[in-house]
Structures are given as C-alpha cells and as structure tokens.
Design an enzyme around this catalytic site. Sequence first.
Site, PDB file in Angstrom:
ATOM      1  N   ARG A   1       0.836  -1.215   0.000  1.00  0.00           N
ATOM      2  CA  ARG A   1       0.000   0.000   0.000  1.00  0.00           C
ATOM      3  C   ARG A   1       0.868   1.262   0.000  1.00  0.00           C
ATOM      4  NH1 ARG A   1      -2.522  -3.694  -1.006  1.00  0.00           N
ATOM      5  NH2 ARG A   1      -4.514  -4.381  -0.187  1.00  0.00           N
TER       6      ARG A   1
ATOM      7  N   GLU B   1      -5.736   3.486   6.267  1.00  0.00           N
ATOM      8  CA  GLU B   1      -5.338   3.312   4.864  1.00  0.00           C
ATOM      9  C   GLU B   1      -5.803   4.480   3.976  1.00  0.00           C
ATOM     10  OE1 GLU B   1      -5.812  -0.612   2.801  1.00  0.00           O
ATOM     11  OE2 GLU B   1      -6.655   0.618   1.220  1.00  0.00           O
TER      12      GLU B   1
ATOM     13  N   SER C   1     -10.996  -1.321   2.968  1.00  0.00           N
ATOM     14  CA  SER C   1     -10.253  -1.525   4.230  1.00  0.00           C
ATOM     15  C   SER C   1      -9.886  -0.170   4.823  1.00  0.00           C
ATOM     16  CB  SER C   1      -8.957  -2.282   3.961  1.00  0.00           C
ATOM     17  OG  SER C   1      -9.237  -3.472   3.293  1.00  0.00           O
TER      18      SER C   1
HETATM   19  C1  LIG Z   1     -15.434  -1.439  -1.488  1.00  0.00           C
HETATM   20  C2  LIG Z   1     -13.970  -1.060  -1.638  1.00  0.00           C
HETATM   21  C3  LIG Z   1     -13.033  -2.068  -1.808  1.00  0.00           C
HETATM   22  C4  LIG Z   1     -11.668  -1.753  -1.958  1.00  0.00           C
HETATM   23  N1  LIG Z   1     -10.796  -2.771  -2.126  1.00  0.00           N
HETATM   24  C5  LIG Z   1      -9.478  -2.507  -2.277  1.00  0.00           C
HETATM   25  C6  LIG Z   1      -8.538  -3.567  -2.474  1.00  0.00           C
HETATM   26  O1  LIG Z   1      -8.900  -4.737  -2.524  1.00  0.00           O
HETATM   27  N2  LIG Z   1      -7.235  -3.253  -2.609  1.00  0.00           N
HETATM   28  C7  LIG Z   1      -6.803  -1.952  -2.581  1.00  0.00           C
HETATM   29  O2  LIG Z   1      -5.586  -1.751  -2.719  1.00  0.00           O
HETATM   30  N3  LIG Z   1      -7.668  -0.940  -2.415  1.00  0.00           N
HETATM   31  C8  LIG Z   1      -8.988  -1.171  -2.265  1.00  0.00           C
HETATM   32  N4  LIG Z   1      -9.872  -0.141  -2.077  1.00  0.00           N
HETATM   33  C9  LIG Z   1      -9.375   1.245  -2.017  1.00  0.00           C
HETATM   34  C10 LIG Z   1      -9.494   2.023  -3.364  1.00  0.00           C
HETATM   35  O3  LIG Z   1     -10.392   1.409  -4.220  1.00  0.00           O
HETATM   36  C11 LIG Z   1      -8.132   2.140  -4.071  1.00  0.00           C
HETATM   37  O4  LIG Z   1      -7.183   2.747  -3.233  1.00  0.00           O
HETATM   38  C12 LIG Z   1      -8.242   2.951  -5.377  1.00  0.00           C
HETATM   39  O5  LIG Z   1      -7.023   2.876  -6.080  1.00  0.00           O
HETATM   40  C13 LIG Z   1      -8.583   4.426  -5.132  1.00  0.00           C
HETATM   41  O6  LIG Z   1      -8.881   4.997  -6.392  1.00  0.00           O
HETATM   42  P1  LIG Z   1      -9.670   6.346  -6.519  1.00  0.00           P
HETATM   43  O7  LIG Z   1      -9.638   6.761  -7.949  1.00  0.00           O
HETATM   44  O8  LIG Z   1     -11.022   6.228  -5.922  1.00  0.00           O
HETATM   45  O9  LIG Z   1      -8.748   7.333  -5.657  1.00  0.00           O
HETATM   46  P2  LIG Z   1      -9.207   8.549  -4.726  1.00  0.00           P
HETATM   47  O10 LIG Z   1      -9.918   8.019  -3.534  1.00  0.00           O
HETATM   48  O11 LIG Z   1      -9.912   9.571  -5.519  1.00  0.00           O
HETATM   49  O12 LIG Z   1      -7.787   9.105  -4.286  1.00  0.00           O
HETATM   50  C14 LIG Z   1      -6.975   8.370  -3.395  1.00  0.00           C
HETATM   51  C15 LIG Z   1      -5.635   9.101  -3.223  1.00  0.00           C
HETATM   52  O13 LIG Z   1      -4.903   9.074  -4.449  1.00  0.00           O
HETATM   53  C16 LIG Z   1      -4.677  10.416  -4.925  1.00  0.00           C
HETATM   54  N5  LIG Z   1      -4.878  10.365  -6.376  1.00  0.00           N
HETATM   55  C17 LIG Z   1      -5.984   9.891  -7.017  1.00  0.00           C
HETATM   56  N6  LIG Z   1      -5.785   9.940  -8.359  1.00  0.00           N
HETATM   57  C18 LIG Z   1      -4.549  10.456  -8.542  1.00  0.00           C
HETATM   58  C19 LIG Z   1      -3.780  10.760  -9.691  1.00  0.00           C
HETATM   59  N7  LIG Z   1      -4.255  10.549 -10.931  1.00  0.00           N
HETATM   60  N8  LIG Z   1      -2.540  11.289  -9.525  1.00  0.00           N
HETATM   61  C20 LIG Z   1      -2.045  11.518  -8.287  1.00  0.00           C
HETATM   62  N9  LIG Z   1      -2.734  11.254  -7.156  1.00  0.00           N
HETATM   63  C21 LIG Z   1      -3.969  10.732  -7.286  1.00  0.00           C
HETATM   64  C22 LIG Z   1      -5.726  11.270  -4.243  1.00  0.00           C
HETATM   65  O14 LIG Z   1      -5.289  12.619  -4.153  1.00  0.00           O
HETATM   66  C23 LIG Z   1      -5.799  10.583  -2.896  1.00  0.00           C
HETATM   67  O15 LIG Z   1      -4.715  10.963  -2.112  1.00  0.00           O
HETATM   68  C24 LIG Z   1     -11.232  -0.408  -1.933  1.00  0.00           C
HETATM   69  C25 LIG Z   1     -12.207   0.613  -1.776  1.00  0.00           C
HETATM   70  C26 LIG Z   1     -13.547   0.290  -1.639  1.00  0.00           C
HETATM   71  C27 LIG Z   1     -14.565   1.395  -1.499  1.00  0.00           C
END
Ligand SMILES: Cc1cc2nc3c(=O)[nH]c(=O)nc-3n(C[C@H](O)[C@H](O)[C@H](O)COP(=O)(O)OP(=O)(O)OC[C@H]3O[C@@H](n4cnc5c(N)ncnc54)[C@H](O)[C@@H]3O)c2cc1C
Length: 349
Positions: A161, A339, A244
């Site tokens: 992570r 996380e 998580s």
């Molecule tokens: C039901 C559920 C299940 C999940 N399961 C998992 C899992 O199995 N494994 C796992 O690793 N994660 C999991 N996650 C967490 C999440 O899905 C991941 O971390 C995902 O990559 C976040 O993507 P996002 O576009 O929503 O990011 P956001 O929530 O919009 O952003 C997260 C962070 O990344 C930064 N960011 C976003 N996009 C960019 C970019 N293009 N450039 C620079 N910084 C950026 C943001 O500023 C923020 O700090 C889960 C979440 C949920 C709700």
Amino acid sequence: MISLTALNTLRLPAYAESLVAVRQSSGLLAISESLGDRPRVILGGGSNLVLQGIADHPLDAVVLHNQLRGIVRLPEQDGLTRIRCAGGESWHAFVMWTLAQGLAGLENLALIPGTVGAAPIQNIGAYGVELADRIEAVHAWDFASRDHVMFARDDCRFGYRHSLFKEPEVQGPWNAPRFLVTAVDFSLWPAARSPVVTGYAGLSERLGQMGIQGRPQPLQIAHAVISLRREKLPDPEDLANAGSFFKNPVVPEGLASALKAQHPGLPVYSQADGMKLSAGWLIEAAGLKGVRKGGAGVYDRHALVLVNHGTASGHDLLGLARDIQQAVMSRFGVWLETEPQILPPLHAG
Ligand SMILES: Cc1cc2nc3c(=O)[nH]c(=O)nc-3n(C[C@H](O)[C@H](O)[C@H](O)COP(=O)(O)OP(=O)(O)OC[C@H]3O[C@@H](n4cnc5c(N)ncnc54)[C@H](O)[C@@H]3O)c2cc1C
C-alpha cells in the site's frame, strides 16, 4: 461552492471552493498556469478518501477531478502485450476490458473501485497480486517543472500500500501534490501463458465450487474474485464505505510470536520486514465488529471496513477510527494505521 458528497464512496458531506475537470493531458499546462500557487488536491473515484471539509469549512483547495480517458496498444515486447491506459478510466472497467481482449494479469484485481490513475498511488493489491507486479511505467504531470514525466516501475518505490507518490518528500504537502498520474503502462500476457495466482483467501476453493477443474481461465479467476468480494465487502452504492480502513500492521517477530501464543487464532504472515497481522482479526477480537458511533460504524460482516450508515461526517468516522485504534492498542499493543487518505490531514487542523 461544490458538494463532494457524491464524489466520495463514504458519501461524507464535504465541500470545496471549486472543481476543475481534467479531461486532456495536453490541457494540464493551462490548468497549472491558471492555478498558480493556489492549493489543489487530486480526486479520482473518491474510494480511498476521508473528506473532512464541511459546509462552513470547505476544503481550502481546488479539486482537480481526473477524467482523462483512453486506452491504446503499444508495440509488443518479449511476447507481452503492452497497453497504455489513461488515469481517469475506471479500474474495474479496464480490468474487464483487458480480459475481453484475451489479455491476462489483472484478473485478481477485479472489482477494486476507483481510477487507473490512483492505482499506483497505494499500489493496489488483492488476492495475492499487486499493481506493481503488472505494470511497466507510470506517466504523470509534474506541477513543479510543468512538464510530462515518466517513472519506470522500479523507480516507483512500490511496497505494501505504498509508492513514492505517497512520500511527502516527493509528492509535497497534501494541498500541493507535485505529480498527477495521467496514464499507466501495463505488460500483460496472452491468456494461455499467464501466471495463475489462486492460493489466496479462498480463491481456489471458490473456483472449485464454481466447478472449474485444472488450470482456470483468467476470466474465471476474475469471476471468482468478484463473487468473493461481493460476499465480503459492502457495495458503496448500497452502504457507503472506503474498503479496508486500516492497513494490516507489520510488527517485529517477537511481538507476533507473543501474540500468537496468547491468541492461537491470530493470522500471522511472514514478510521481508517483519510479521504481518490481520487488522480485521484484531478489531473483531477487540469486540468491535458491528459497533456504531453516530452514523459511523464497523461493518458487521467485515471488521476492517468502516461504513457510513447515512448521517456520518468525516469527524464522526475519524472519531470511531480513533476509538478502534485505542482499543486495539490497549488489548494487543499494536497501533493500526489508517489506509485512506484523510483530507485535510488531521495535523493540518
Ligand atoms: C469497497 C472497496 C473495496 C476496496 N478494495 C481494495 C482492495 O482490494 N485493494 C486496494 O488496494 N484498495 C482497495 N480499495 C481502495 C481504493 O479502491 C483504491 O485505493 C483505489 O485505487 C482508489 O482509487 P480512486 O480513484 O477512488 O482514488 P481517490 O480516492 O480519488 O484518491 C486516493 C488518493 O490518491 C490520490 N490520487 C488519485 N488519483 C490520482 C492521480 N491521478 N494522480 C495523483 N494522485 C492521485 C488522491 O489525491 C488521494 O490521495 C477499496 C475501496 C472500496 C470502497
């Protein structure tokens, strides 16, 4: 003022002064120039965020909403298919697209919410595979040099992570992130030659229940992963959550053995840098599965997931998280790290 409630999967009530949709990477220079020194944050699918800004205290930053789209094939190399995917594409839709093209490697990562651009930030992982195992390079816009840059996979400092994009010395303070990920390059196998990873968290058992004998097809693995995830994790559309909420803690071997002696059921995994414990197990054993604090709660089917039952604010959710951290600390002597990214961070007030 812009409401961010629909743009985060915890559905927390939060606001920002303004939001800019990033639709073309060629437009990033103009966006940088118009922003100047104004504070900014980057938003993807909002599935790994706890937003604290409420109506009378909106987030003091321009929200850059990544909506970069497009998938292109790059020249093949060493029998592997190379794909460049824009950062604003949906991660799960991209995984399913690769499988439909007969390409394998991402099947274990099916149904993770969010965007492709956010996937390298915390090196998403599930069912024995991490993003770092499958990518070649990350492309980003550099707000400091105001230019496009590329990071080879080995330069991204991927860990559990973790990536260099989470390091404040590299990425800067929360309201001035230096790099916006615009695209990610993947190296994927033809389905018949792909590595098969099924030895994790009930995956091979689920494939067996699905009647699949012998070497499973990548699409079958994706379907097994999807069915397991649907059982274990709430769909944010039905019950708001960010997956998580705590990382699995990595502790020294001595502490892990002492805890295992007292609690034989505690899952412990050996890591290069210590012993990884199951955060969900610790929370459940501390008696917190299903508890509620105001509108915030611990999911009653998976203690690692905090949920918004409808009325929680970021403050409520973080209060519950703090209670959990303290309870697990006093019971097991282990501090759980959160996380999701907290915006603004707690120390920023
Ligand atoms: C039901 C559920 C299940 C999940 N399961 C998992 C899992 O199995 N494994 C796992 O690793 N994660 C999991 N996650 C967490 C999440 O899905 C991941 O971390 C995902 O990559 C976040 O993507 P996002 O576009 O929503 O990011 P956001 O929530 O919009 O952003 C997260 C962070 O990344 C930064 N960011 C976003 N996009 C960019 C970019 N293009 N450039 C620079 N910084 C950026 C943001 O500023 C923020 O700090 C889960 C979440 C949920 C709700």
